[in-house]
Design a protein around this motif. Structure first.
Motif, PDB file in Angstrom:
ATOM      1  N   HIS A 129       0.826  -1.210   0.000  1.00  0.00           N
ATOM      2  CA  HIS A 129       0.000   0.000   0.000  1.00  0.00           C
ATOM      3  C   HIS A 129       0.855   1.253   0.000  1.00  0.00           C
ATOM      4  O   HIS A 129       0.623   2.201  -0.761  1.00  0.00           O
ATOM      5  CB  HIS A 129      -0.929  -0.039   1.219  1.00  0.00           C
ATOM      6  N   CYS A 165      -8.394  -4.637   7.329  1.00  0.00           N
ATOM      7  CA  CYS A 165      -8.259  -3.196   7.069  1.00  0.00           C
ATOM      8  C   CYS A 165      -7.127  -2.929   6.088  1.00  0.00           C
ATOM      9  O   CYS A 165      -7.263  -2.088   5.184  1.00  0.00           O
ATOM     10  CB  CYS A 165      -8.019  -2.442   8.372  1.00  0.00           C
ATOM     11  N   LYS A 169      -7.496  -1.141   2.474  1.00  0.00           N
ATOM     12  CA  LYS A 169      -6.707   0.063   2.164  1.00  0.00           C
ATOM     13  C   LYS A 169      -5.934  -0.104   0.859  1.00  0.00           C
ATOM     14  O   LYS A 169      -5.804   0.839   0.068  1.00  0.00           O
ATOM     15  CB  LYS A 169      -5.731   0.360   3.303  1.00  0.00           C
ATOM     16  N   ASP A 172      -8.332   0.197  -1.936  1.00  0.00           N
ATOM     17  CA  ASP A 172      -8.768   1.591  -1.976  1.00  0.00           C
ATOM     18  C   ASP A 172      -7.725   2.461  -2.668  1.00  0.00           C
ATOM     19  O   ASP A 172      -8.044   3.319  -3.495  1.00  0.00           O
ATOM     20  CB  ASP A 172      -9.007   2.073  -0.543  1.00  0.00           C
ATOM     21  N   SER A 214     -12.875   1.036  12.485  1.00  0.00           N
ATOM     22  CA  SER A 214     -11.813   1.008  11.464  1.00  0.00           C
ATOM     23  C   SER A 214     -12.195   0.124  10.287  1.00  0.00           C
ATOM     24  O   SER A 214     -11.970   0.483   9.126  1.00  0.00           O
ATOM     25  CB  SER A 214     -10.508   0.512  12.081  1.00  0.00           C
ATOM     26  N   GLU A 217     -14.898   1.975   8.314  1.00  0.00           N
ATOM     27  CA  GLU A 217     -14.347   3.141   7.609  1.00  0.00           C
ATOM     28  C   GLU A 217     -13.518   2.726   6.396  1.00  0.00           C
ATOM     29  O   GLU A 217     -13.629   3.318   5.317  1.00  0.00           O
ATOM     30  CB  GLU A 217     -13.511   3.975   8.565  1.00  0.00           C
ATOM     31  N   ASP A 218     -12.689   1.707   6.559  1.00  0.00           N
ATOM     32  CA  ASP A 218     -11.822   1.306   5.447  1.00  0.00           C
ATOM     33  C   ASP A 218     -12.614   0.659   4.317  1.00  0.00           C
ATOM     34  O   ASP A 218     -12.338   0.912   3.130  1.00  0.00           O
ATOM     35  CB  ASP A 218     -10.735   0.350   5.947  1.00  0.00           C
ATOM     36  N   CYS A 219     -13.592  -0.161   4.663  1.00  0.00           N
ATOM     37  CA  CYS A 219     -14.418  -0.791   3.620  1.00  0.00           C
ATOM     38  C   CYS A 219     -15.287   0.240   2.906  1.00  0.00           C
ATOM     39  O   CYS A 219     -15.440   0.200   1.678  1.00  0.00           O
ATOM     40  CB  CYS A 219     -15.290  -1.882   4.227  1.00  0.00           C
ATOM     41  N   SER A 221     -14.664   3.476   2.631  1.00  0.00           N
ATOM     42  CA  SER A 221     -13.796   4.322   1.823  1.00  0.00           C
ATOM     43  C   SER A 221     -13.495   3.651   0.493  1.00  0.00           C
ATOM     44  O   SER A 221     -13.491   4.296  -0.570  1.00  0.00           O
ATOM     45  CB  SER A 221     -12.498   4.616   2.573  1.00  0.00           C
TER      46      SER A 221
END
Length: 271
Positions: A129, A165, A169, A172, A214, A217-219, A221
């Protein structure tokens, strides 16, 4: 749009070290390359990692001394967490991308895939990432990182939240560049992400626990940035993704996310 962020570093709470000297760094790098499987190499990696975290100028000195290559040699020989941790930290530093060879990237993916250790999996995904944030798309994608992240989400019951997560990310981040967005959205496992959102909300309907928040939020996003029309090269690709995402289960869980009362989660779900 969601925010582009780097996936942290491999620091495990090491104490700050004195300002590094090139001669000291060269000696430590040599210890790694001469005998990658030895305890001396492991000790040298710990010192190098401490130096990496000690001062702003350290990462440049380590990079020039061949630290990425040395850590990769130890990783290839031993799959060690010390080597992977150093690579994770180095991947967060500007200027290190050219030193991550295709062989190094393949080994980062290999260790992440094969290990049963959640920390190694998280470190592997986070390293990849980070390199995406520095325009490392060609090498990172060629190493099989997308497939790795998708497989993690598809086997979510086997993995801890930190690993899930990190996988979200990575996917994402692929949505922030025209070179990787189309490839990423074709592989995003909508059903698995829907299930992960549902499972998380069943355990914590208001997302009051930081771990649950978390994951959500990450999924979210990822879904937000994937569904944005930016970086799509053709309208039909965006249409196909939108049709996949307009499933009753996903729309239902997005509505539940809006009801959590958590502003960040509400915003991403609504968007």
């Amino acid at each position: 749009r969601g925010e582009q962020t780097r996936g942290g570093s491999g620091d495990r709470g090491m104490a700050a070290a004195a300002a590094p000297q090139p001669r000291d760094i060269a000696t430590l790098v040599q210890a790694c390359t001469q005998s990658p499987s030895s305890s001396a190499a492991r000790s040298a990696l710990l010192h190098l990692h401490s130096l990496c975290r000690s001062a702003p100028q350290a990462s440049h000195l380590l990079t020039q001394a061949g630290c990425v290559s040395a850590a990769h040699q130890v990783l290839a020989a031993t799959d060690s967490s010390e080597a992977l941790g150093l690579l994770w930290s180095m991947s967060a530093c500007e200027g290190t991308l050219p030193h991550f060879t295709s062989e190094a990237l393949w080994d980062v993916v290999r260790v992440g895939r094969s290990s049963r250790d959640s920390w190694r999996k998280t470190a592997s995904l986070s390293t990849l990432h980070n390199l995406l944030c520095y325009e490392g798309h060609d090498g990172v994608l060629a190493a099989g990182s997308l497939e790795f992240a998708v497989d993690v989400l598809n086997a979510q019951e086997e993995h801890e939240s930190s690993v899930l997560c990190a996988a979200a990310k990575l996917l994402d981040q692929c949505c922030f560049d025209s070179r990787s967005k189309h490839t990423a959205v074709q592989r995003i496992p909508i059903a698995s992400i829907t299930h992960l959102l549902e499972r998380t909300l069943e355990l914590d309907p208001t997302a009051s626990d930081p771990t649950a928040a978390s994951v959500l939020e990450d999924c979210l996003s990822l879904l937000w940035n994937a569904s944005d029309d930016v970086f799509f090269s053709e309208a039909t690709a965006w249409k196909r993704l939108t049709e996949r995402m307009c499933s009753a289960p996903l729309l239902g869980v997005l509505a539940r996310c809006v009801d959590t009362g958590q502003p960040g989660i509400q915003q991403a779900a609504a968007a």
